[in-house]
Design an enzyme around this catalytic site. Sequence first.
Site, short mmCIF file in Angstrom:
data_model
loop_
_atom_site.label_atom_id
_atom_site.label_comp_id
_atom_site.label_asym_id
_atom_site.label_seq_id
_atom_site.Cartn_x
_atom_site.Cartn_y
_atom_site.Cartn_z
N PRO A 12 0.79 -1.23 0.00
CA PRO A 12 0.00 0.00 0.00
C PRO A 12 0.83 1.29 0.00
O PRO A 12 1.87 1.38 0.65
CB PRO A 12 -0.81 -0.10 1.31
N ASN A 13 0.29 2.23 -0.76
CA ASN A 13 0.82 3.60 -0.86
C ASN A 13 2.08 3.72 -1.70
O ASN A 13 2.54 4.83 -1.94
CB ASN A 13 1.04 4.22 0.54
N ARG A 20 5.50 12.39 -2.92
CA ARG A 20 5.59 12.98 -1.57
C ARG A 20 6.81 12.38 -0.86
O ARG A 20 7.31 11.34 -1.25
CB ARG A 20 4.37 12.59 -0.71
N TYR A 25 11.93 8.64 0.66
CA TYR A 25 11.84 7.57 -0.34
C TYR A 25 12.54 7.91 -1.66
O TYR A 25 12.55 7.09 -2.57
CB TYR A 25 10.37 7.24 -0.62
N ASN A 76 7.97 -5.74 -1.58
CA ASN A 76 7.99 -4.60 -0.66
C ASN A 76 6.57 -4.55 -0.09
O ASN A 76 5.66 -4.02 -0.74
CB ASN A 76 8.35 -3.29 -1.36
N ALA A 79 3.52 -1.01 4.54
CA ALA A 79 3.07 -1.07 5.94
C ALA A 79 2.52 -2.45 6.32
O ALA A 79 2.55 -2.82 7.51
CB ALA A 79 2.03 0.01 6.20
N HIS A 82 4.56 -4.65 8.53
CA HIS A 82 4.58 -4.41 9.98
C HIS A 82 3.32 -4.92 10.68
O HIS A 82 3.29 -5.02 11.90
CB HIS A 82 4.68 -2.90 10.27
N ASP A 89 1.46 -15.56 6.54
CA ASP A 89 0.98 -16.93 6.34
C ASP A 89 0.96 -17.29 4.86
O ASP A 89 1.29 -18.42 4.48
CB ASP A 89 -0.43 -17.09 6.95
N GLU A 100 12.55 -9.69 0.87
CA GLU A 100 11.78 -8.51 1.27
C GLU A 100 12.63 -7.27 1.02
O GLU A 100 13.82 -7.26 1.33
CB GLU A 100 11.45 -8.64 2.77
N HIS A 102 12.75 -2.95 1.43
CA HIS A 102 12.22 -1.65 1.85
C HIS A 102 13.15 -0.58 1.32
O HIS A 102 14.38 -0.70 1.44
CB HIS A 102 12.12 -1.55 3.38
N ILE A 103 12.57 0.44 0.75
CA ILE A 103 13.36 1.53 0.15
C ILE A 103 14.11 2.29 1.24
O ILE A 103 15.30 2.59 1.10
CB ILE A 103 12.42 2.47 -0.63
N SER A 104 13.41 2.60 2.32
CA SER A 104 14.03 3.34 3.42
C SER A 104 14.65 2.35 4.42
O SER A 104 14.32 1.15 4.40
CB SER A 104 12.97 4.20 4.13
N ARG A 109 14.09 4.43 11.53
CA ARG A 109 12.83 5.18 11.58
C ARG A 109 12.08 4.85 12.88
O ARG A 109 12.66 4.37 13.84
CB ARG A 109 12.02 4.87 10.32
N ARG A 113 8.28 0.55 12.89
CA ARG A 113 8.71 0.05 11.58
C ARG A 113 9.87 -0.95 11.69
O ARG A 113 10.31 -1.51 10.70
CB ARG A 113 9.16 1.22 10.68
O1 CA2 Z 1 10.74 1.95 2.92
C1 CA2 Z 1 9.86 1.27 2.41
O2 CA2 Z 1 9.95 0.79 1.28
C2 CA2 Z 1 8.54 1.04 3.16
O3 CA2 Z 1 8.10 -0.28 2.90
C3 CA2 Z 1 7.56 2.05 2.61
C4 CA2 Z 1 6.22 2.04 3.34
C5 CA2 Z 1 6.41 2.12 4.85
O4 CA2 Z 1 5.16 1.95 5.51
C6 CA2 Z 1 7.38 1.09 5.37
O5 CA2 Z 1 7.55 1.29 6.76
C7 CA2 Z 1 8.72 1.19 4.67
C8 CA2 Z 1 5.37 3.23 2.90
C9 CA2 Z 1 5.10 3.28 1.43
C10 CA2 Z 1 4.42 4.58 1.16
O6 CA2 Z 1 5.26 5.32 0.28
C11 CA2 Z 1 4.98 6.63 0.12
C12 CA2 Z 1 5.77 7.29 -0.76
C13 CA2 Z 1 5.58 8.63 -1.00
C14 CA2 Z 1 4.57 9.29 -0.33
C15 CA2 Z 1 3.77 8.64 0.55
C16 CA2 Z 1 3.96 7.29 0.79
#
Ligand code: CA2
Length: 151
Positions: A12-13, A20, A25, A76, A79, A82, A89, A100, A102-104, A109, A113
């Site tokens: 998601p997202n 943003r 990211y 990826n 959220a 988490h 499962d 797995e 994660h970009i960040s 953080r 997370r």
């Molecule tokens: O660092 C990552 O790749 C995450 O999986 C990104 C998730 C975050 O919930 C994880 O803790 C770490 C969030 C993805 C949402 O990405 C956005 C990018 C730009 C603006 C808003 C959200």
Amino acid sequence: MKRPLIVVLNGPNLNMLGMRQPEVYGRATLDDVEQICIQAAERLDVGIDFRQTNGEGELVSWVHECRNRAQGIVINPAAYGHTSIALLDALLAVELPVIEVHISNIHRREEFRHHTYCSRAAAGVICGLGVRGYALALQAMTDMILDENDR
Ligand code: CA2
């Protein structure tokens, strides 16, 4: 032999990437990430199927679909990593190698997370290396699949 298929799933997202929070990211969009994965797959001579969804149930169903068609999953989970035991499962049920991404750097953080359920199903986790983590994951997954085929 047929080219291995690696499914790249995004939670998601992640469709908001590049729009943003560039300080967290980076500036690449999800389309840019897909192009990075397509180029890496061409270089590695593997097939990929790149997808994103905001729905937990859809993500779970896509993992199930991998069972009879893919040789590995790069995910990826965003959220849902988490929060989702359902996703964990599903990843355990398909019995495929999972990496797995994660970009960040989730460990730099907020505390919530730092833990991901998905990592229990993952052979490895790449985080904090930006979108290049996807290409690194495809490289590692290809190596793992080739090693397994050599056995
Ligand atoms: O660092 C990552 O790749 C995450 O999986 C990104 C998730 C975050 O919930 C994880 O803790 C770490 C969030 C993805 C949402 O990405 C956005 C990018 C730009 C603006 C808003 C959200």
